[in-house]
Design an enzyme around this catalytic site. Structure first.
Site, PDB file in Angstrom:
ATOM      1  CG  ASP A   1      -2.091   0.912   1.088  1.00 44.53           C
ATOM      2  OD1 ASP A   1      -2.300   1.450  -0.018  1.00 44.53           O
ATOM      3  OD2 ASP A   1      -2.808   1.110   2.086  1.00 44.53           O
TER       4      ASP A   1
ATOM      5  NE  ARG B   1      -4.094   6.554  -7.682  1.00 43.49           N
ATOM      6  CZ  ARG B   1      -4.044   6.225  -6.387  1.00 43.49           C
ATOM      7  NH1 ARG B   1      -3.901   7.148  -5.465  1.00 43.49           N
ATOM      8  NH2 ARG B   1      -4.165   4.964  -6.022  1.00 43.49           N
TER       9      ARG B   1
ATOM     10  CB  SER C   1      -8.337  -5.992  -3.873  1.00 44.69           C
ATOM     11  OG  SER C   1      -9.029  -4.784  -4.147  1.00 44.69           O
ATOM     12  CB  THR C   2     -12.556  -8.629  -5.571  1.00 42.62           C
ATOM     13  OG1 THR C   2     -12.434  -8.514  -4.143  1.00 42.62           O
ATOM     14  CG2 THR C   2     -12.216 -10.039  -5.974  1.00 42.62           C
TER      15      THR C   2
ATOM     16  CG  ASN D   1      -7.399  -2.665  -6.043  1.00 42.81           C
ATOM     17  OD1 ASN D   1      -6.464  -3.414  -5.787  1.00 42.81           O
ATOM     18  ND2 ASN D   1      -7.770  -1.694  -5.202  1.00 42.81           N
TER      19      ASN D   1
ATOM     20  CB  SER E   1      -7.883  -4.107   2.430  1.00 38.62           C
ATOM     21  OG  SER E   1      -7.713  -2.876   3.085  1.00 38.62           O
TER      22      SER E   1
HETATM   23  C1  FPP Z   1      -2.014   0.072  -3.290  1.00 41.20           C
HETATM   24  O1  FPP Z   1      -1.490   1.389  -3.257  1.00 41.20           O
HETATM   25  C2  FPP Z   1      -1.407  -0.642  -4.401  1.00 41.20           C
HETATM   26  C3  FPP Z   1      -2.098  -1.286  -5.366  1.00 41.20           C
HETATM   27  C4  FPP Z   1      -3.572  -1.371  -5.393  1.00 41.20           C
HETATM   28  C5  FPP Z   1      -1.409  -1.935  -6.475  1.00 41.20           C
HETATM   29  C6  FPP Z   1      -0.120  -2.611  -6.134  1.00 41.20           C
HETATM   30  C7  FPP Z   1       0.614  -2.786  -7.393  1.00 41.20           C
HETATM   31  C8  FPP Z   1       1.948  -2.717  -7.562  1.00 41.20           C
HETATM   32  C9  FPP Z   1       2.900  -2.575  -6.446  1.00 41.20           C
HETATM   33  C10 FPP Z   1       2.558  -2.765  -8.919  1.00 41.20           C
HETATM   34  C11 FPP Z   1       1.949  -3.710  -9.917  1.00 41.20           C
HETATM   35  C12 FPP Z   1       2.066  -5.126  -9.521  1.00 41.20           C
HETATM   36  C13 FPP Z   1       2.753  -6.077 -10.183  1.00 41.20           C
HETATM   37  C14 FPP Z   1       2.747  -7.445  -9.649  1.00 41.20           C
HETATM   38  C15 FPP Z   1       3.532  -5.822 -11.385  1.00 41.20           C
HETATM   39  P1  FPP Z   1      -2.480   2.583  -3.589  1.00 41.20           P
HETATM   40  O2  FPP Z   1      -2.439   2.845  -5.032  1.00 41.20           O
HETATM   41  O3  FPP Z   1      -3.836   2.274  -3.046  1.00 41.20           O
HETATM   42  O4  FPP Z   1      -1.797   3.752  -2.782  1.00 41.20           O
HETATM   43  P2  FPP Z   1      -2.552   4.906  -2.007  1.00 41.20           P
HETATM   44  O5  FPP Z   1      -3.338   4.256  -0.903  1.00 41.20           O
HETATM   45  O6  FPP Z   1      -1.422   5.731  -1.489  1.00 41.20           O
HETATM   46  O7  FPP Z   1      -3.410   5.619  -2.985  1.00 41.20           O
END
Ligand code: FPP
EC number: 2.5.1.-
Length: 251
Positions: A31, A44, A76-77, A79, A207
């Protein structure tokens, strides 16, 4: 043989990891990518790109430490609710990551696996994931579970439906299901439950991650944003885990 690993952390405290008590399974909620990018006045998606760099470092370190399973919550489901552009960027990053990193991961013995309903992902993602899994299945290093279109509730319902469809005599009034029977239908079938669940970025919630499997997991939170998460942070989490008293309901 008592083998101790000494490491200086960012905060300059000397921590010692006990190599004889390395967690078998670490799960991470990656996260803070968005906030990391925002702090730097970047879009982002730059945060997600930086998050991939962290994956690269952490997988290497987990492999070196002899951790058997590393589960990464990547999509996630829930996202799917994000803007289409961000969803597309994440799917593109996934394909790029699998294509670019495959040789290195394979060379290091990493088993590339996924959990979640990947049938809803774009075809290219599905193909790359299936290919990567097939070509690394016999490797002996850390198993990297990418949780994709994953939700703990969806996993439990999916397991339940598969189990029901496998019941031969559906009219029988004497069907009893044990925890062991049920676990065979989870995406994590055959894997140990996570010993520790790490969530950076300051949020302290699950989550919808590994709801069944987290029954006795230790939780470790930190304010660090995922793109800034380092090997030293991983060591700190392992060290803290090793110094907790896990009683599993006993005394
Ligand atoms: C949460 O941070 C992160 C995600 C929902 C995506 C995670 C993905 C990666 C690390 C890269 C892609 C994955 C692979 C396997 C290539 P957020 O975006 O919710 O951050 P925030 O809460 O600060 O907005």
């Amino acid at each position: 043989m008592f083998n101790i690993f000494k490491k200086k952390t960012n905060s300059n405290t000397s921590i010692e990891i006990d190599y004889n008590n390395i967690p078998k399974h670490i799960a991470i909620i990656m996260d803070g990518n968005g906030r990391w990018a925002k702090k730097k006045n970047l879009p982002r998606t730059f945060g997600h790109k930086a998050g991939v760099e962290t994956i690269r470092k952490i997988i290497k370190e987990c492999n070196r430490l002899g951790i058997k399973y590393l589960t990464l919550y990547a999509f996630s489901t829930e996202n799917w609710k994000r803007p289409k552009d961000e969803v597309n960027a994440l799917m593109t990053l996934l394909v790029e990551y699998l294509k670019k990193e495959f040789d290195e991961l394979n060379k290091n013995g990493v088993v590339i696996n996924y959990i979640g309903d990947i049938s809803k992902l774009p075809k290219t993602c599905q193909e790359e994931l299936i290919k990567a899994k097939r070509n690394t299945i016999n490797n002996k290093g850390v198993v990297m579970n990418l949780a994709l279109n994953y939700g703990g509730r969806a996993e439990i319902i999916n397991a339940l439906n598969s189990l029901i469809s496998d019941i031969k005599d559906k009219n029988s009034k004497n069907i009893t299901i044990s925890e062991k029977d049920f676990e065979k239908y989870l995406y994590t079938s055959g894997m140990p439950d996570p010993d520790i669940i790490i969530r950076p970025s300051g949020e302290q919630r699950l989550s919808n991650f590994l709801l069944w499997q987290c029954a006795y997991s230790e939780f470790w939170y930190s304010d660090i944003l995922w793109p800034d998460f380092s090997e030293a942070d991983l060591h700190q989490a392992i060290y803290d885990y090793q110094n907790r008293d896990r009683r599993f309901g006993g005394i």
